[in-house]
Write a protein that holds these residues in place. Structure first.
Motif, PDB file in Angstrom:
ATOM      1  N   VAL A   6      63.319  39.001   4.283  1.00  0.00           N
ATOM      2  CA  VAL A   6      63.392  40.424   3.931  1.00  0.00           C
ATOM      3  C   VAL A   6      62.250  40.817   2.997  1.00  0.00           C
ATOM      4  N   THR A   7      62.005  40.021   1.971  1.00  0.00           N
ATOM      5  CA  THR A   7      60.959  40.374   1.007  1.00  0.00           C
ATOM      6  C   THR A   7      59.555  40.243   1.592  1.00  0.00           C
ATOM      7  N   GLN A   8      59.441  39.480   2.674  1.00  0.00           N
ATOM      8  CA  GLN A   8      58.151  39.379   3.355  1.00  0.00           C
ATOM      9  C   GLN A   8      57.830  40.659   4.110  1.00  0.00           C
ATOM     10  N   SER A   9      58.870  41.302   4.674  1.00  0.00           N
ATOM     11  CA  SER A   9      58.655  42.490   5.507  1.00  0.00           C
ATOM     12  C   SER A   9      58.787  43.799   4.725  1.00  0.00           C
ATOM     13  N   CYS A  10      59.455  43.776   3.589  1.00  0.00           N
ATOM     14  CA  CYS A  10      59.651  44.995   2.798  1.00  0.00           C
ATOM     15  C   CYS A  10      58.692  44.984   1.610  1.00  0.00           C
ATOM     16  N   ASN A  11      57.464  45.406   1.859  1.00  0.00           N
ATOM     17  CA  ASN A  11      56.441  45.318   0.808  1.00  0.00           C
ATOM     18  C   ASN A  11      55.737  46.650   0.560  1.00  0.00           C
ATOM     19  N   PHE A  12      56.459  47.755   0.728  1.00  0.00           N
ATOM     20  CA  PHE A  12      55.873  49.084   0.529  1.00  0.00           C
ATOM     21  C   PHE A  12      55.566  49.341  -0.946  1.00  0.00           C
ATOM     22  N   LEU A  13      54.422  49.993  -1.191  1.00  0.00           N
ATOM     23  CA  LEU A  13      54.052  50.428  -2.531  1.00  0.00           C
ATOM     24  C   LEU A  13      53.853  51.936  -2.543  1.00  0.00           C
ATOM     25  N   ILE A  14      54.331  52.591  -3.590  1.00  0.00           N
ATOM     26  CA  ILE A  14      54.118  54.031  -3.743  1.00  0.00           C
ATOM     27  C   ILE A  14      52.629  54.281  -3.966  1.00  0.00           C
ATOM     28  N   GLU A  15      52.074  55.220  -3.208  1.00  0.00           N
ATOM     29  CA  GLU A  15      50.649  55.520  -3.316  1.00  0.00           C
ATOM     30  C   GLU A  15      50.335  56.173  -4.654  1.00  0.00           C
ATOM     31  N   LYS A  16      49.286  55.695  -5.286  1.00  0.00           N
ATOM     32  CA  LYS A  16      48.856  56.251  -6.570  1.00  0.00           C
ATOM     33  C   LYS A  16      47.437  56.809  -6.458  1.00  0.00           C
ATOM     34  N   GLY A  17      47.057  57.643  -7.413  1.00  0.00           N
ATOM     35  CA  GLY A  17      45.676  58.089  -7.509  1.00  0.00           C
ATOM     36  C   GLY A  17      45.331  59.303  -6.682  1.00  0.00           C
ATOM     37  N   LYS A  18      46.310  59.880  -5.949  1.00  0.00           N
ATOM     38  CA  LYS A  18      46.043  61.084  -5.176  1.00  0.00           C
ATOM     39  C   LYS A  18      46.923  62.205  -5.658  1.00  0.00           C
TER      40      LYS A  18
END
Length: 286
Positions: A268-280
């Protein structure tokens, strides 16, 4: 000198790297920090400090009915060389049966993040504390749901579609109330005997076992007391295996279940690796 005039005191704790009996270092999912007001505790930097001490390089947040801490959690993890796993716990209402239960939701990708924002809106703006089950089921694209036997009776799972990839939380929580504890274990056994897949996720509201009083005090202030337990802390695999051994009788079933729960967590942790976009900057279009 200025350093003597303004000394900084650091608690001599989580220094170096811990020694593990199993030598298995896996992610930990289940952080409930201080952004879960009057229930979770400690700043995310403290959770990251213990994660580094335990040699854990992935840490997941599952605070209840809020996303308020997710950006801060992500930033703190990254600054500590830890991969953040983003998610939350939400309260669901099945109107027909007047049934409320909690479910864990882990973000897989950008679509999942957009959907969990919509779920969060339903819970905190539209309905004030819950989302209707039918609405939730329509917003699960890009999200991995985890069923929680602490909250949802196995016999009440329907109408959740179990043909999809579905896990249940194999939590080693022990309740202070014997009847509550017995009910949980009987329900957990039904999940265990089903075709659902167990996953190592334990809800942690404080860092160490001896800090359990923190949650009691916070619940007392809020006036909303959750079922009392004194082992909902940040556990490593040694802690988890030890507590799991108190639930299972046979060594063979204990070891195989432990290995499967750990393996499913890694998957699960291998496939769920989304990060909130920053800097825009995102301004509305008029």
């Amino acid at each position: 000198s200025p350093t003597l005039k303004n000394p900084e005191f650091n608690e001599l704790k989580y220094v170096g790297i811990s020694v593990s009996e199993t030598d298995i270092r896996v992610p930990f999912i289940g952080v409930h920090g201080s952004y879960e007001v009057l229930n979770g505790s400690r700043q995310y930097k403290d959770w990251c400090k213990k994660a580094n001490f335990l040699g854990i390089d992935k840490l997941g947040i599952l605070e209840k009915n809020t996303l308020a801490g997710t950006m801060k959690f992500q930033q703190e993890c990254i600054s500590n060389n830890i991969t953040p796993i983003l998610g939350a716990t939400y309260t669901i209402l099945r109107e027909k049966e007047d049934l409320k239960y909690d479910i864990k939701l882990i973000v897989r990708n950008k679509t999942g993040w957009e959907n969990i924002l919509k779920i969060n809106k339903e819970v905190n703006i539209v309905n004030k504390g819950y989302i209707l089950e039918n609405k939730l089921l329509s917003l699960l694209s890009g999200i991995l749901p985890i069923l929680d036997p602490k909250s949802l009776q196995y016999d009440s799972i329907f109408p959740i579609d179990l043909s999809k990839e579905m896990y249940y939380q194999l939590d080693t929580v022990k309740y202070e109330n014997n009847e509550r504890d017995k009910d949980y274990l009987i329900n957990l056994q039904k999940y265990y005997q089903s075709d659902l897949k167990p996953i190592f996720i334990t809800d942690a509201y404080y860092l160490d076992k001896e800090d359990a009083i923190a949650k009691d005090i916070l619940n007392e202030v809020s006036g909303v007391r959750e079922p009392e337990s004194h082992n909902q802390y940040f556990k490593d695999t040694d802690d988890y295996f030890m507590e799991l051994s108190e639930i299972f009788e046979g060594e063979e079933s204990l070891i195989s279940t432990f290995e499967v729960a750990i393996s499913n967590l890694l998957e699960v942790t291998q496939s769920c690796n989304f990060l909130i976009e920053k800097g825009k900057k995102h301004l509305p279009k008029y």
